[in-house]
Scaffold this motif. Sequence first.
Motif, PDB file in Angstrom:
ATOM      1  N   LYS A 243       0.850  -4.084  -7.061  1.00 52.08           N
ATOM      2  CA  LYS A 243      -0.443  -3.435  -6.867  1.00 52.08           C
ATOM      3  C   LYS A 243      -0.749  -3.304  -5.382  1.00 52.08           C
ATOM      4  CE  LYS A 243      -2.623  -5.077 -11.146  1.00 52.08           C
ATOM      5  NZ  LYS A 243      -3.782  -5.847 -11.719  1.00 52.08           N
ATOM      6  N   ASN A 244      -1.797  -2.444  -5.114  1.00 48.66           N
ATOM      7  CA  ASN A 244      -2.285  -2.317  -3.730  1.00 48.66           C
ATOM      8  C   ASN A 244      -2.925  -3.623  -3.279  1.00 48.66           C
ATOM      9  OD1 ASN A 244      -1.542   0.276  -3.987  1.00 48.66           O
ATOM     10  ND2 ASN A 244      -3.543   1.178  -3.612  1.00 48.66           N
ATOM     11  N   LYS A 245      -3.754  -4.133  -4.173  1.00 48.61           N
ATOM     12  CA  LYS A 245      -4.470  -5.359  -3.873  1.00 48.61           C
ATOM     13  C   LYS A 245      -4.157  -6.349  -4.988  1.00 48.61           C
ATOM     14  CE  LYS A 245      -8.290  -3.025  -1.507  1.00 48.61           C
ATOM     15  NZ  LYS A 245      -9.748  -2.759  -1.507  1.00 48.61           N
TER      16      LYS A 245
ATOM     17  N   ARG B 119       6.316   3.443  -6.586  1.00 49.96           N
ATOM     18  CA  ARG B 119       6.958   4.302  -7.586  1.00 49.96           C
ATOM     19  C   ARG B 119       8.426   3.920  -7.784  1.00 49.96           C
ATOM     20  NH1 ARG B 119      10.041   8.282  -6.735  1.00 49.96           N
ATOM     21  NH2 ARG B 119       9.383   8.558  -4.570  1.00 49.96           N
ATOM     22  N   ILE B 120       9.102   3.665  -6.683  1.00 51.80           N
ATOM     23  CA  ILE B 120      10.523   3.274  -6.759  1.00 51.80           C
ATOM     24  C   ILE B 120      10.673   1.988  -7.561  1.00 51.80           C
ATOM     25  CG2 ILE B 120      12.480   2.416  -5.389  1.00 51.80           C
ATOM     26  CD1 ILE B 120      11.498   4.359  -3.154  1.00 51.80           C
ATOM     27  N   ILE B 121       9.791   1.015  -7.292  1.00 46.83           N
ATOM     28  CA  ILE B 121       9.882  -0.275  -7.989  1.00 46.83           C
ATOM     29  C   ILE B 121       9.609  -0.103  -9.478  1.00 46.83           C
ATOM     30  CG2 ILE B 121       8.801  -2.552  -8.206  1.00 46.83           C
ATOM     31  CD1 ILE B 121       8.335  -2.359  -5.118  1.00 46.83           C
ATOM     32  N   LEU B 122       8.602   0.654  -9.813  1.00 41.99           N
ATOM     33  CA  LEU B 122       8.249   0.852 -11.222  1.00 41.99           C
ATOM     34  C   LEU B 122       9.348   1.587 -11.989  1.00 41.99           C
ATOM     35  CD1 LEU B 122       4.460   1.766 -10.749  1.00 41.99           C
ATOM     36  CD2 LEU B 122       5.393  -0.349 -11.742  1.00 41.99           C
ATOM     37  N   GLU B 123       9.966   2.576 -11.329  1.00 38.41           N
ATOM     38  CA  GLU B 123      11.017   3.350 -11.993  1.00 38.41           C
ATOM     39  C   GLU B 123      12.298   2.543 -12.189  1.00 38.41           C
ATOM     40  OE1 GLU B 123      11.557   6.807  -9.628  1.00 38.41           O
ATOM     41  OE2 GLU B 123       9.757   7.830 -10.386  1.00 38.41           O
ATOM     42  N   ASN B 124      12.468   1.496 -11.364  1.00 40.85           N
ATOM     43  CA  ASN B 124      13.693   0.683 -11.430  1.00 40.85           C
ATOM     44  C   ASN B 124      13.372  -0.759 -11.790  1.00 40.85           C
ATOM     45  OD1 ASN B 124      15.962   2.572 -10.264  1.00 40.85           O
ATOM     46  ND2 ASN B 124      14.152   2.865  -8.977  1.00 40.85           N
ATOM     47  N   ASN B 125      12.330  -0.894 -12.598  1.00 38.18           N
ATOM     48  CA  ASN B 125      11.835  -2.203 -13.013  1.00 38.18           C
ATOM     49  C   ASN B 125      12.949  -3.063 -13.621  1.00 38.18           C
ATOM     50  OD1 ASN B 125      10.631  -4.086 -15.089  1.00 38.18           O
ATOM     51  ND2 ASN B 125       8.766  -3.419 -14.023  1.00 38.18           N
ATOM     52  N   GLN B 126      13.759  -2.460 -14.470  1.00 38.16           N
ATOM     53  CA  GLN B 126      14.783  -3.211 -15.186  1.00 38.16           C
ATOM     54  C   GLN B 126      15.882  -3.735 -14.246  1.00 38.16           C
ATOM     55  OE1 GLN B 126      14.157  -3.954 -18.401  1.00 38.16           O
ATOM     56  NE2 GLN B 126      15.817  -5.439 -18.105  1.00 38.16           N
ATOM     57  N   ILE B 127      16.260  -2.906 -13.274  1.00 40.05           N
ATOM     58  CA  ILE B 127      17.272  -3.341 -12.297  1.00 40.05           C
ATOM     59  C   ILE B 127      16.764  -4.554 -11.530  1.00 40.05           C
ATOM     60  CG2 ILE B 127      18.418  -2.706 -10.125  1.00 40.05           C
ATOM     61  CD1 ILE B 127      18.680   0.117 -11.192  1.00 40.05           C
ATOM     62  N   LEU B 128      15.522  -4.490 -11.082  1.00 39.86           N
ATOM     63  CA  LEU B 128      14.940  -5.608 -10.346  1.00 39.86           C
ATOM     64  C   LEU B 128      14.929  -6.878 -11.195  1.00 39.86           C
ATOM     65  CD1 LEU B 128      11.924  -3.934  -8.530  1.00 39.86           C
ATOM     66  CD2 LEU B 128      13.766  -5.180  -7.435  1.00 39.86           C
ATOM     67  N   LYS B 129      14.500  -6.768 -12.451  1.00 40.61           N
ATOM     68  CA  LYS B 129      14.419  -7.938 -13.309  1.00 40.61           C
ATOM     69  C   LYS B 129      15.793  -8.551 -13.557  1.00 40.61           C
ATOM     70  CE  LYS B 129      10.148  -6.964 -15.845  1.00 40.61           C
ATOM     71  NZ  LYS B 129       9.558  -6.717 -17.185  1.00 40.61           N
ATOM     72  N   ASN B 130      16.764  -7.706 -13.808  1.00 37.81           N
ATOM     73  CA  ASN B 130      18.109  -8.200 -14.109  1.00 37.81           C
ATOM     74  C   ASN B 130      18.774  -8.863 -12.907  1.00 37.81           C
ATOM     75  OD1 ASN B 130      19.429  -7.448 -16.933  1.00 37.81           O
ATOM     76  ND2 ASN B 130      17.966  -5.857 -16.448  1.00 37.81           N
TER      77      ASN B 130
ATOM     78  N   THR C  87       0.835  -1.213   0.000  1.00 37.68           N
ATOM     79  CA  THR C  87       0.000   0.000   0.000  1.00 37.68           C
ATOM     80  C   THR C  87       0.865   1.256   0.000  1.00 37.68           C
ATOM     81  OG1 THR C  87      -0.078  -0.066   2.410  1.00 37.68           O
ATOM     82  CG2 THR C  87      -1.888  -1.139   1.218  1.00 37.68           C
ATOM     83  N   ALA C  88       2.190   1.093   0.045  1.00 36.76           N
ATOM     84  CA  ALA C  88       3.094   2.252   0.102  1.00 36.76           C
ATOM     85  C   ALA C  88       3.308   2.795  -1.311  1.00 36.76           C
ATOM     86  CB  ALA C  88       4.425   1.850   0.716  1.00 36.76           C
TER      87      ALA C  88
END
Length: 892
Positions: free
Chosen positions: A799-801, A778-789, A772-773
């Motif tokens: 998502k929230n839910k 926003r942080i995760i979405l902006e750094n989507n590629q780093i997380l995936k790699n 819910t944060a």
Amino acid sequence: MPKELPPQYNPKDVEDKWYKLWEKKGFFQAKIDKKKKPYTIVIPPPNITGELHMGHALNNTIQDILIRWQRMSGKEALWLPGTDHAGIATQNVVEKQLKREGLNRHQTGRAAFINKVWRWRNEYGRTIIKQLKKLGSSCDWSRERFTLDEGLSEAVKEAFIRLYKKGYIYRGRYIINWCPRCLTALSDIEVEYTEEKGRLYYIKYPLKGTKDEFIAVATTRPETMLGDTAVAVNPRDKRFKKLIGKTVILPLQNREIPVLADDFVDPKFGTGAVKVTPAHDAADFLVGQRHRLEAPVVIDRQALMTAEAGSPYQGLTREKCRQQVVEDLIKEGLLLKEEDYLHAIGKCYRCHTVVEPHLSLQWFVKMKKLAEPAIKAVKSKKIHFFPPRWEKFYLSWMKEIKDWCISRQIWWGHQLPVYYCRRCRKKIGDKPEDTKTGIIVSRIKPDKCPVCKSKEIEQDEDVLDTWFSSALWPFSTLGWPKKTRDLGYFYPTSALVTDRGIIFFWVARMIMMGLEFIKNIPFKHVYIHGTILDELGRKMSKSLGNGIDPLDMINRFGTDAVRFSLISLTSEGQDVLLSESKFEMGRNFANKIWNLARFVLRNLNDYRPLTKNLKIEEFNPADAWIMSRLERIIGQVETSLRKYRFNEAALSIYNFLWHEFCDWYLEISKIDLGEKNHRRITQEILCRILEKSLRLLHPFAPFITEEIWQKLPHQGETIMLAPWPRVNHKLINPAAEKSMAVLITIITAVRNLRGEINIAPAEKVDILIRTTASSSRRIILENNQILKNLAGIKDLRIKNKIEKPKLCATAIVNKFEIFMPLEGLIDIQKEKERLKKEIDRTKEGISQVEIRLLNEDFLQKAPRDVVEKTKNSELQLKAKLDKLDTSLKTLI
């Protein structure tokens, strides 16, 4: 174009090469520069008999860290080296050589013996200096001093004469500590006390004129009773009121001695009555002076019984005499009883022979007045102790300070600048303690007596206590008593690094002498480091065979590894439990730095340094994070060094380079280096962070940092003169640090889930995150590629839910619920079977460990490190079992 590094780091290819160059180029040499602030350390001068041990390695590594740090910080840093002549120890070494030749020093004569010691010193006495260089010590070797060199000898004479003229030095007959093996006096703090089992003997002293009445006294040394001149009781002890003033018969000697009253007697010790032997006990000596008792000497300088002990005992050792006295007392029915008794035995700090209290004519320094300003200097915070607890230790001793016996009955050392007129001395007859008649204190031998004009002049044969010259070390090494430019610029020194064992031997005396002769403190800070112990907590010694040779460790692991490991293990002032395996940490870190540098250099082949300053807006989130973290680490290291918390500083650098820079930023940079638009910025950041980190690490690990730094784009001739990193507060970015903390948390959680389910590294997974944060989303979405790699993710949804899949692995961290769907990812049945087998094996392992830990013999007799490893193994196995159970529940 940056140069490549070999695939593996070999310290032997690096260390001697750089040290020779540093020394040749004069990089260690300090010069007077009024534009710079001085920073000075004088080395605790090691004995010329010594070889580098782990205590030296720790002590000198700390000093080198301070000097290199301050040199890089822009100070004119002087680390002044030297060695101590070590009077008793060195004389013992050469006397052993003579003994092998069938000679002793008295046969060779004083002049020939001293020449032989000098030859020994010139041949063997510089071993430890060579070893200090091997440790990387950046001392100004052009200023190396020796406590017996000409300049320091003049300083010693000047100090003695000044103290004598002020009435601080005097000659007197007192009880001193005497070593029967070294045949010399020892000061109180040169006696080491150990608790040992002994016997307490209860002896009858018959009352004169009676048949059966006696006073019983208790003693641990019945052989000294042969020199008794009284029996003493406490005046308030009602048991002995009627006996005070009466006479008893001294057993075996048949001599009459008085019963007297004195407050020094402890009514609770023994019977409450004590024997008084003024020539062989310090407290008894004072009683004898108060009551004007005679002081017959019954034990001589070789610890043999004298003629005054009586013919049956003359010539016996003190141990054999004790045995004989006890037998004779039993025969005469005068031994009431004996019992076991635990008491402190004083031993010579050099040879560990039991010290004999001895009535002797010696030279002393009055310490009370000298101590007063030295106490004030510490109380007023002109001098700071680190850790602060040592201040109380210092002050407690200084307040109870006793006069210092400074004369030694050996030949190697500073001969007393005292001369005697034989004619004048004859006039005083049996009063040789007369401190004025016929005594001349002078820098040079007088031609004739200033009183009677006789030319029968002879110099006192004694030499000064080694610590007398060492007490002058901070200023005598800079030219005192002359008013040299060095003394004016580099004094007072900045810091003293030592261990607790010589706070009284050396630290306190330097403070007193500095305030007395220079009217200023000798140093501003005193850092007391811990003692190196073996892994069982025992002192390292040849007799125990538990020592670790630092040169062996340097040969195996490299100098930087030894230095870094020692410092990392040394928390503020605490003792260090050391084993050889602990140096692996430093070696592994050196290899990590080497491989880090190789990665960076490989990716700089097309690098063109940016001429402009990096702008924050050009950074991606990972860039901003790593630059911010570096600035914070720079600040942490600086703060830790200022507080003398060396292990904190070392571990800050270690954690940053290993866990933040290598584990995270390097992995992210592999992505950015492949992006044409961001490659140059990434190269610049990699290069700048590595170069700055090397400068930060240099005081701790000088060789590897120089080797790598020279391969990087840099300014200047050597890293040791490169500027110390300063915090750039503009680059500190709390938002970037927060963002990266979120990413690291999620990546770590996903990696853990993959490991628990045994998913191959190459296999991609889907990840669902429920939170819910909004800021975290926003942080995760902006750094989507780093997380995936970095987490091996194929599809990522947040998502929230979000509905939790029926079959999935789950992790809950901070404000995130992380789901990893398992349907189609693994063979569920096979994984269940694998986990059950692993659970059974782990339970069996826990059972075996628990049985071992319930065995009292194992807990009591096994080495401490083995017991600790077994306990840790139990904890690890139980943690593993919890993870396996969780993984299995996920699949059920």
